[in-house]
Design an enzyme around this catalytic site. Structure first.
Site, mmCIF file in Angstrom:
data_model
loop_
_atom_site.group_PDB
_atom_site.id
_atom_site.type_symbol
_atom_site.label_atom_id
_atom_site.label_comp_id
_atom_site.label_asym_id
_atom_site.label_seq_id
_atom_site.Cartn_x
_atom_site.Cartn_y
_atom_site.Cartn_z
ATOM 1 N N CYS A 23 3.884 -9.934 2.924
ATOM 2 C CA CYS A 23 5.251 -9.428 2.634
ATOM 3 C C CYS A 23 6.023 -9.383 3.926
ATOM 4 O O CYS A 23 7.191 -9.216 4.071
ATOM 5 C CB CYS A 23 5.420 -7.827 2.294
ATOM 6 S SG CYS A 23 4.429 -7.859 0.709
ATOM 7 N N HIS A 63 11.484 -3.890 4.030
ATOM 8 C CA HIS A 63 11.046 -4.431 3.055
ATOM 9 C C HIS A 63 10.997 -3.599 1.671
ATOM 10 O O HIS A 63 10.742 -2.450 1.736
ATOM 11 C CB HIS A 63 9.308 -4.789 3.350
ATOM 12 C CG HIS A 63 8.439 -5.096 2.171
ATOM 13 N ND1 HIS A 63 8.815 -6.031 1.205
ATOM 14 C CD2 HIS A 63 7.181 -4.725 1.940
ATOM 15 C CE1 HIS A 63 7.612 -6.236 0.338
ATOM 16 N NE2 HIS A 63 6.994 -5.421 0.564
ATOM 17 N N ASN A 94 9.033 -5.557 -5.848
ATOM 18 C CA ASN A 94 8.719 -6.398 -4.696
ATOM 19 C C ASN A 94 8.269 -7.705 -4.643
ATOM 20 O O ASN A 94 7.542 -8.096 -5.586
ATOM 21 C CB ASN A 94 7.369 -5.352 -4.329
ATOM 22 C CG ASN A 94 6.475 -5.977 -3.103
ATOM 23 O OD1 ASN A 94 7.055 -6.793 -2.487
ATOM 24 N ND2 ASN A 94 5.419 -5.176 -2.774
HETATM 25 N N1 ACO Z 1 1.824 3.731 -15.095
HETATM 26 C C1 ACO Z 1 1.550 4.833 -15.348
HETATM 27 N N2 ACO Z 1 0.214 5.472 -14.656
HETATM 28 C C2 ACO Z 1 -0.309 4.836 -13.773
HETATM 29 C C3 ACO Z 1 0.220 3.639 -13.515
HETATM 30 C C4 ACO Z 1 1.267 3.089 -14.088
HETATM 31 N N3 ACO Z 1 1.744 1.856 -13.881
HETATM 32 N N4 ACO Z 1 -0.362 3.054 -12.372
HETATM 33 C C5 ACO Z 1 -1.321 4.146 -11.937
HETATM 34 N N5 ACO Z 1 -1.328 5.358 -12.912
HETATM 35 C C6 ACO Z 1 -1.820 6.445 -12.828
HETATM 36 C C7 ACO Z 1 -3.068 6.635 -12.155
HETATM 37 O O1 ACO Z 1 -4.081 6.029 -12.963
HETATM 38 C C8 ACO Z 1 -3.135 7.888 -11.733
HETATM 39 O O2 ACO Z 1 -3.682 8.695 -12.852
HETATM 40 P P1 ACO Z 1 -4.714 9.792 -12.554
HETATM 41 O O3 ACO Z 1 -4.054 10.750 -11.805
HETATM 42 O O4 ACO Z 1 -5.089 10.428 -13.848
HETATM 43 O O5 ACO Z 1 -6.073 9.248 -11.957
HETATM 44 C C9 ACO Z 1 -1.796 8.449 -11.492
HETATM 45 O O6 ACO Z 1 -1.181 7.469 -12.271
HETATM 46 C C10 ACO Z 1 -1.585 8.385 -9.943
HETATM 47 O O7 ACO Z 1 -1.954 7.197 -9.407
HETATM 48 P P2 ACO Z 1 -1.720 6.943 -7.985
HETATM 49 O O8 ACO Z 1 -2.291 5.398 -7.802
HETATM 50 O O9 ACO Z 1 -2.255 7.979 -6.980
HETATM 51 O O10 ACO Z 1 -0.355 6.606 -7.858
HETATM 52 P P3 ACO Z 1 0.681 6.621 -6.563
HETATM 53 O O11 ACO Z 1 1.633 7.675 -6.362
HETATM 54 O O12 ACO Z 1 -0.092 6.256 -5.237
HETATM 55 O O13 ACO Z 1 1.515 5.209 -7.026
HETATM 56 C C11 ACO Z 1 1.954 2.995 -6.167
HETATM 57 C C12 ACO Z 1 0.909 3.924 -7.190
HETATM 58 C C13 ACO Z 1 3.084 2.930 -6.923
HETATM 59 C C14 ACO Z 1 0.939 1.786 -6.499
HETATM 60 C C15 ACO Z 1 1.727 3.438 -4.837
HETATM 61 O O14 ACO Z 1 0.337 3.746 -4.301
HETATM 62 C C16 ACO Z 1 2.342 2.471 -3.852
HETATM 63 O O15 ACO Z 1 3.385 2.193 -4.045
HETATM 64 N N6 ACO Z 1 1.400 1.708 -3.117
HETATM 65 C C17 ACO Z 1 1.879 0.786 -2.034
HETATM 66 C C18 ACO Z 1 1.828 -0.431 -2.554
HETATM 67 C C19 ACO Z 1 2.674 -1.417 -2.057
HETATM 68 O O16 ACO Z 1 3.557 -1.301 -1.396
HETATM 69 N N7 ACO Z 1 2.133 -2.692 -1.962
HETATM 70 C C20 ACO Z 1 2.677 -3.974 -1.592
HETATM 71 C C21 ACO Z 1 2.095 -4.138 -0.463
HETATM 72 S S1 ACO Z 1 3.068 -5.356 0.093
HETATM 73 C C22 ACO Z 1 1.973 -6.884 0.278
HETATM 74 O O17 ACO Z 1 1.536 -7.557 0.897
HETATM 75 C C23 ACO Z 1 2.331 -7.697 -1.525
#
Ligand code: ACO
Length: 332
Positions: free
Chosen positions: A116, A259, A289
């Site tokens: 990214c 980003h 993203n």
């Molecule tokens: N839909 C519904 N529920 C979901 C989903 C989904 N798509 N994904 C996860 N859940 C659930 C999980 O299973 C979890 O359930 P549980 O509490 O029963 O265990 C709950 O939702 C919370 O999951 P978390 O992973 O803790 O959710 P979080 O608030 O951290 O959000 C996310 C997840 C959006 C992926 C976040 O962590 C994030 O944005 N991280 C950064 C990711 C990013 O920016 N990546 C790109 C980097 S750049 C590159 O180089 C490509």
């Protein structure tokens, strides 16, 4: 503040025809829903490439716009740098395919892998080529076809990513002492964090096999919560460093273009930098993203909306797999 060696002379962007909403992903059988995705990420839709839409075609479309706006002919491009994590082929680079599509026969062309941060890293390399006297005009592209490397059964990742391309033309600043152009840059990496966001198989270390195909290890794997924490930290460091290097403060910034990974990461970055959200550009809701493409797409979108104008001072910041992170202050 260093003297600006290079300025952004033109911008463009291209996305596939098909927009895929959160409801469309749920309808594909992925256990998710629109409310969850909007609340946790801010994303409402993303674009996904279809028949005839490749990384090369998207990149070339974006580049043609940027070159037309810069008033630059294909034969004037000295170097093409394409930041991407999803090239059309593993060999050769997509940059050379774009070169052929555009007819930039004089150019040297190569891909740059910084996920990214790809467009920011590529911009910094392009600026350095201009500063060293190796180039006068550099085409910098950030582009991704992440739909090809995302696991459409993994709800942790498939809801986040989109396809698209953003392009910018960098040119040598005409005279000494000007204030238009790239005022400061910063970039860092930490390979100890590589396995938080990676494709375990498909490269030389673990080539494609029937086993890797069966266990889906050739797709993107991500530890979302860990990535989130590091993203907030590295984006904060990036904005501090670029402002310090430019000898500017948050009050001097007309627009922060971060980003576009997740609206919560963007809000945390703005809060740390002391920049109010009305001075932050957000379009993750429409594009998702798009990794290396996200910052140049956002820049072109911001220009189209009149939020970046002649004289605007813009702070860019990005982070990505690697981990890589970086920033720049640019005056338009
Ligand atoms: N839909 C519904 N529920 C979901 C989903 C989904 N798509 N994904 C996860 N859940 C659930 C999980 O299973 C979890 O359930 P549980 O509490 O029963 O265990 C709950 O939702 C919370 O999951 P978390 O992973 O803790 O959710 P979080 O608030 O951290 O959000 C996310 C997840 C959006 C992926 C976040 O962590 C994030 O944005 N991280 C950064 C990711 C990013 O920016 N990546 C790109 C980097 S750049 C590159 O180089 C490509």
């Amino acid at each position: 503040m260093k003297r600006p060696f290079a300025y952004i002379a033109g911008t463009g962007h291209a996305v596939p025809k098909r927009a895929v909403t959160n409801a469309d992903i749920a309808a594909m059988g992925v256990e998710t829903n629109d409310e969850w995705i909007i609340e946790r990420t801010g994303i409402r839709q993303r674009y996904v490439a279809g028949e005839g839409e490749s990384l090369t075609s998207l990149s070339a479309d974006a580049a043609r716009q940027a070159m037309a706006r810069a008033g630059v002919q294909p034969g004037e491009i000295d170097t093409i740098i394409l930041g991407t994590a999803s090239p059309d082929h593993l060999l050769p680079s997509t940059a050379v395919e774009v070169q052929t599509a555009l007819g930039c026969t004089r150019a040297a062309a190569f891909d740059l892998a910084a996920a990214c941060s790809g467009w920011l890293y590529s911009t910094i390399v392009g600026e350095s080529l201009i500063a060293s006297g190796s180039a006068d005009t550099v085409l910098v592209i950030g582009a991704e076809k992440l739909s090809a490397i995302v696991d459409w059964t993994d709800r942790n990742t498939c809801i986040l990513f989109g396809d698209g391309a953003g392009a910018t033309v960098l040119r040598r600043t005409p005279q000494r002492g000007g204030t238009k152009g790239i005022l400061s840059t910063y970039m860092r990496s930490d390979g100890a964090l590589a396995e938080l966001l990676w494709r375990p198989a498909g490269g030389g270390a673990k080539p494609f096999t029937p086993e890797s195909y069966a266990d889906r290890s050739h797709y993107i794997h991500m530890a979302g919560r860990e990535v989130f924490k590091h993203a907030v930290r590295s984006m904060a460091e990036s904005t501090d460093r670029a402002l310090d290097a430019a000898r500017l403060t948050a009050a001097d910034i007309d627009l922060l273009i971060p980003h576009q990974a997740n609206v919560r990461i963007i809000e945390a970055t703005a809060k740390h930098a002391g920049i109010s959200m009305d001075k932050v550009f957000v379009n993750v809701d429409r594009f998702g993203n798009t990794s290396a493409a996200s910052v140049p797409i956002a820049l072109n979108d911001a220009i189209a909306q009149g939020r970046v104008r002649e004289g605007s001072t813009v702070l860019f910041a990005a982070f990505g797999a690697g981990f890589t992170w970086g920033s720049a202050v640019v005056r338009f």
